[in-house]
Design an enzyme around this catalytic site. Sequence first.
Site, mmCIF file in Angstrom:
data_model
loop_
_atom_site.group_PDB
_atom_site.id
_atom_site.type_symbol
_atom_site.label_atom_id
_atom_site.label_comp_id
_atom_site.label_asym_id
_atom_site.label_seq_id
_atom_site.Cartn_x
_atom_site.Cartn_y
_atom_site.Cartn_z
ATOM 1 N N LYS A 1 2.386 -3.315 7.313
ATOM 2 C CA LYS A 1 2.589 -3.507 5.867
ATOM 3 C C LYS A 1 4.033 -3.157 5.488
ATOM 4 O O LYS A 1 4.648 -3.829 4.656
ATOM 5 C CB LYS A 1 1.603 -2.650 5.059
ATOM 6 C CG LYS A 1 0.139 -3.047 5.195
ATOM 7 C CD LYS A 1 -0.188 -4.431 4.636
ATOM 8 C CE LYS A 1 -0.108 -4.502 3.131
ATOM 9 N NZ LYS A 1 -0.550 -5.850 2.641
ATOM 10 N N THR B 1 0.822 -1.210 0.000
ATOM 11 C CA THR B 1 0.000 0.000 0.000
ATOM 12 C C THR B 1 0.858 1.263 0.000
ATOM 13 O O THR B 1 1.992 1.242 0.522
ATOM 14 C CB THR B 1 -0.910 -0.003 1.249
ATOM 15 O OG1 THR B 1 -1.420 1.308 1.472
ATOM 16 C CG2 THR B 1 -0.142 -0.397 2.512
ATOM 17 N N ASP B 2 0.294 2.347 -0.514
ATOM 18 C CA ASP B 2 1.003 3.637 -0.470
ATOM 19 C C ASP B 2 1.131 4.153 0.970
ATOM 20 O O ASP B 2 1.914 5.055 1.245
ATOM 21 C CB ASP B 2 0.308 4.685 -1.352
ATOM 22 C CG ASP B 2 -1.132 4.979 -0.950
ATOM 23 O OD1 ASP B 2 -1.665 4.337 -0.014
ATOM 24 O OD2 ASP B 2 -1.750 5.873 -1.580
ATOM 25 N N GLU B 3 0.348 3.549 1.902
ATOM 26 C CA GLU B 3 0.378 4.041 3.277
ATOM 27 C C GLU B 3 1.733 3.807 3.949
ATOM 28 O O GLU B 3 2.025 4.408 4.975
ATOM 29 C CB GLU B 3 -0.765 3.418 4.096
ATOM 30 C CG GLU B 3 -2.104 3.768 3.493
ATOM 31 C CD GLU B 3 -3.317 3.484 4.372
ATOM 32 O OE1 GLU B 3 -3.186 3.499 5.596
ATOM 33 O OE2 GLU B 3 -4.399 3.269 3.797
ATOM 34 N N TYR C 1 -1.479 -0.420 11.189
ATOM 35 C CA TYR C 1 -1.712 -1.072 9.893
ATOM 36 C C TYR C 1 -0.558 -0.798 8.935
ATOM 37 O O TYR C 1 0.077 -1.720 8.411
ATOM 38 C CB TYR C 1 -3.032 -0.593 9.264
ATOM 39 C CG TYR C 1 -3.135 -0.903 7.784
ATOM 40 C CD1 TYR C 1 -3.230 -2.220 7.335
ATOM 41 C CD2 TYR C 1 -3.108 0.117 6.818
ATOM 42 C CE1 TYR C 1 -3.300 -2.510 5.975
ATOM 43 C CE2 TYR C 1 -3.183 -0.164 5.461
ATOM 44 C CZ TYR C 1 -3.273 -1.477 5.045
ATOM 45 O OH TYR C 1 -3.328 -1.766 3.702
HETATM 46 P P1 NAD Z 1 -9.992 -7.012 2.774
HETATM 47 O O1 NAD Z 1 -9.935 -6.720 4.250
HETATM 48 O O2 NAD Z 1 -11.223 -6.706 2.012
HETATM 49 O O3 NAD Z 1 -9.687 -8.568 2.558
HETATM 50 C C1 NAD Z 1 -8.693 -9.258 3.243
HETATM 51 C C2 NAD Z 1 -8.885 -10.759 3.015
HETATM 52 O O4 NAD Z 1 -7.791 -11.440 3.655
HETATM 53 C C3 NAD Z 1 -10.172 -11.318 3.609
HETATM 54 O O5 NAD Z 1 -10.786 -12.196 2.687
HETATM 55 C C4 NAD Z 1 -9.709 -12.072 4.842
HETATM 56 O O6 NAD Z 1 -10.535 -13.170 5.185
HETATM 57 C C5 NAD Z 1 -8.327 -12.534 4.411
HETATM 58 N N1 NAD Z 1 -7.427 -12.774 5.550
HETATM 59 C C6 NAD Z 1 -7.206 -11.946 6.611
HETATM 60 N N2 NAD Z 1 -6.340 -12.531 7.464
HETATM 61 C C7 NAD Z 1 -6.002 -13.725 6.929
HETATM 62 C C8 NAD Z 1 -5.127 -14.764 7.319
HETATM 63 N N3 NAD Z 1 -4.448 -14.698 8.457
HETATM 64 N N4 NAD Z 1 -4.991 -15.834 6.507
HETATM 65 C C9 NAD Z 1 -5.685 -15.910 5.342
HETATM 66 N N5 NAD Z 1 -6.534 -14.976 4.924
HETATM 67 C C10 NAD Z 1 -6.687 -13.880 5.704
HETATM 68 O O7 NAD Z 1 -8.710 -6.292 2.173
HETATM 69 P P2 NAD Z 1 -8.524 -5.590 0.737
HETATM 70 O O8 NAD Z 1 -8.995 -4.198 0.816
HETATM 71 O O9 NAD Z 1 -9.022 -6.496 -0.322
HETATM 72 O O10 NAD Z 1 -6.931 -5.538 0.665
HETATM 73 C C11 NAD Z 1 -6.187 -6.622 0.117
HETATM 74 C C12 NAD Z 1 -4.714 -6.282 0.169
HETATM 75 O O11 NAD Z 1 -4.463 -5.080 -0.559
HETATM 76 C C13 NAD Z 1 -4.198 -6.032 1.585
HETATM 77 O O12 NAD Z 1 -2.910 -6.603 1.691
HETATM 78 C C14 NAD Z 1 -4.107 -4.522 1.684
HETATM 79 O O13 NAD Z 1 -3.094 -4.126 2.583
HETATM 80 C C15 NAD Z 1 -3.770 -4.142 0.252
HETATM 81 N N6 NAD Z 1 -4.216 -2.808 -0.195
HETATM 82 C C16 NAD Z 1 -5.516 -2.421 -0.039
HETATM 83 C C17 NAD Z 1 -5.925 -1.179 -0.534
HETATM 84 C C18 NAD Z 1 -7.368 -0.735 -0.424
HETATM 85 O O14 NAD Z 1 -7.685 0.398 -0.814
HETATM 86 N N7 NAD Z 1 -8.299 -1.575 0.042
HETATM 87 C C19 NAD Z 1 -5.005 -0.341 -1.157
HETATM 88 C C20 NAD Z 1 -3.681 -0.768 -1.293
HETATM 89 C C21 NAD Z 1 -3.303 -2.011 -0.829
HETATM 90 P P1 TYD Z 2 -10.581 4.263 4.708
HETATM 91 O O1 TYD Z 2 -11.585 3.859 3.691
HETATM 92 O O2 TYD Z 2 -10.621 3.639 6.055
HETATM 93 O O3 TYD Z 2 -9.141 4.057 4.032
HETATM 94 P P2 TYD Z 2 -7.658 4.547 4.526
HETATM 95 O O4 TYD Z 2 -7.741 5.066 5.890
HETATM 96 O O5 TYD Z 2 -6.876 3.278 4.456
HETATM 97 O O6 TYD Z 2 -7.241 5.580 3.543
HETATM 98 O O7 TYD Z 2 -10.685 5.828 4.915
HETATM 99 C C1 TYD Z 2 -10.510 6.735 3.827
HETATM 100 C C2 TYD Z 2 -10.568 8.141 4.391
HETATM 101 O O8 TYD Z 2 -11.889 8.390 4.877
HETATM 102 C C3 TYD Z 2 -9.642 8.371 5.576
HETATM 103 O O9 TYD Z 2 -9.105 9.680 5.500
HETATM 104 C C4 TYD Z 2 -10.549 8.247 6.788
HETATM 105 C C5 TYD Z 2 -11.882 8.745 6.258
HETATM 106 N N1 TYD Z 2 -13.089 8.139 6.867
HETATM 107 C C6 TYD Z 2 -14.105 8.964 7.382
HETATM 108 O O10 TYD Z 2 -14.014 10.208 7.350
HETATM 109 N N2 TYD Z 2 -15.208 8.360 7.925
HETATM 110 C C7 TYD Z 2 -15.341 7.016 8.000
HETATM 111 O O11 TYD Z 2 -16.377 6.516 8.548
HETATM 112 C C8 TYD Z 2 -14.319 6.188 7.447
HETATM 113 C C9 TYD Z 2 -14.429 4.691 7.493
HETATM 114 C C10 TYD Z 2 -13.214 6.796 6.883
#
Ligand code: NAD
Ligand code: TYD
Length: 339
Positions: free
Chosen positions: A157, A125-127, A153
């Site tokens: 990562k 992630t970019d975070e 988090y």
């Molecule tokens: P999500 O929370 O929707 O899904 C996570 C999945 O991982 C779930 O199906 C969960 O059951 C499974 N999981 C969790 N712990 C586990 C374990 N110990 N063993 C096996 N499976 C397990 O997450 P997401 O948003 O789909 O993100 C997927 C990946 O992408 C993550 O690594 C996250 O850090 C990365 N990512 C997410 C975003 C975003 O915007 N959502 C952006 C950049 C990177």
């Molecule tokens: P989120 O979807 O949790 O992603 P991330 O924190 O990983 O970027 O949140 C996106 C942005 O929205 C973040 O600045 C926090 C804000 N946010 C709210 O203002 N209200 C909410 O209820 C949630 C879940 C997020």
Amino acid sequence: MTIIVTGGAGFIGSNFIFYMLKKHPEYRIVCLDKLTYAGNLSTLKSVMKSPNFRFVKLDICDREGVYKLFEEEKPDMVVNFAAESHVDRSIENPSVFLETNILGTGVLMDGCRKYGIKRYHQVSTDEVYGDLPLDRPDLFFTEETPLHTSSPYSSSKAGADLLVLSYFRTYSLPVTISRCSNNYGPYHFPEKLIPLMIANCLNDKPLPVYGEGKNVRDWLYVEDHCKAIDLILSKGKVGEVYNVGGHNEKRNIDIVKLICKELGKSEDLITFVTDRKGHDMRYAIDPAKIHNELGWLPETKFDDGIKKTIEWYLENRDWWEEIISGEYQNYYEKMYGNR
Ligand code: NAD
Ligand code: TYD
């Protein structure tokens, strides 16, 4: 080609499985997922019976189970999406983030070393770069930006990323890493900003915006992220990190107002609530490397992507209503009840 996709019952992993099964029907995809609160088997029901798809319920921290699966499947590649992914939950309970995100990554890579692999890809992630100031719109995260994390988090990562790079240097494990900006699209769990606001809007519930809503995120339609990973698997150079993002920065408050507008709801639903602890101000990716080296460009414009996403939540109410009617209610009360 057999690919183990971990975390495939979650948001991005499931979209990746759909994308890969369609784009590469000759591949075998094995989904490994623990089915935590964030994983939904119903998400995968359209592919469950495909002959080249297998689902295995397993924790990536379960070394014995992971090794057994590697022995059975002899995967060519592993793409690791499995993670605890929500910043707010990491602030409440960091330990499971360290276990899954760091130790689990180590177990998968040990499996790769033991049984041999053509590629291990870490979805990051970019975070990991921390945040950028709001008054410097000229600054972007490049792959050279130092890691500087804010939340448990993002720290977990970043820890995983460093471990992955160490397996490349120390053991020559063929790894790649992608660091993507915020994704949005179908099957996004309703604890995250966009699906939470859509669901609350549709239920005429308050829309809880943290702080003043001025924080900026760089949004990418999930399918564009999936395409980037597919490209990195086929053309990416091992040992390299690729930033993925589409120069689409939006303030949270503007996203929430747009959702109100699209759903014909009043902005009076917006409620400003206590800010997140350590809240990152701005994320912004410089995607020059993946563009110049691999030819990747995002294809879905935000205006189209957000409409498609809202449409999906309207047409798939069963999927998210089932989620928010269960344990999610306790989570919601704990997070937002007295905020
Ligand atoms: P999500 O929370 O929707 O899904 C996570 C999945 O991982 C779930 O199906 C969960 O059951 C499974 N999981 C969790 N712990 C586990 C374990 N110990 N063993 C096996 N499976 C397990 O997450 P997401 O948003 O789909 O993100 C997927 C990946 O992408 C993550 O690594 C996250 O850090 C990365 N990512 C997410 C975003 C975003 O915007 N959502 C952006 C950049 C990177
Ligand atoms: P989120 O979807 O949790 O992603 P991330 O924190 O990983 O970027 O949140 C996106 C942005 O929205 C973040 O600045 C926090 C804000 N946010 C709210 O203002 N209200 C909410 O209820 C949630 C879940 C997020």
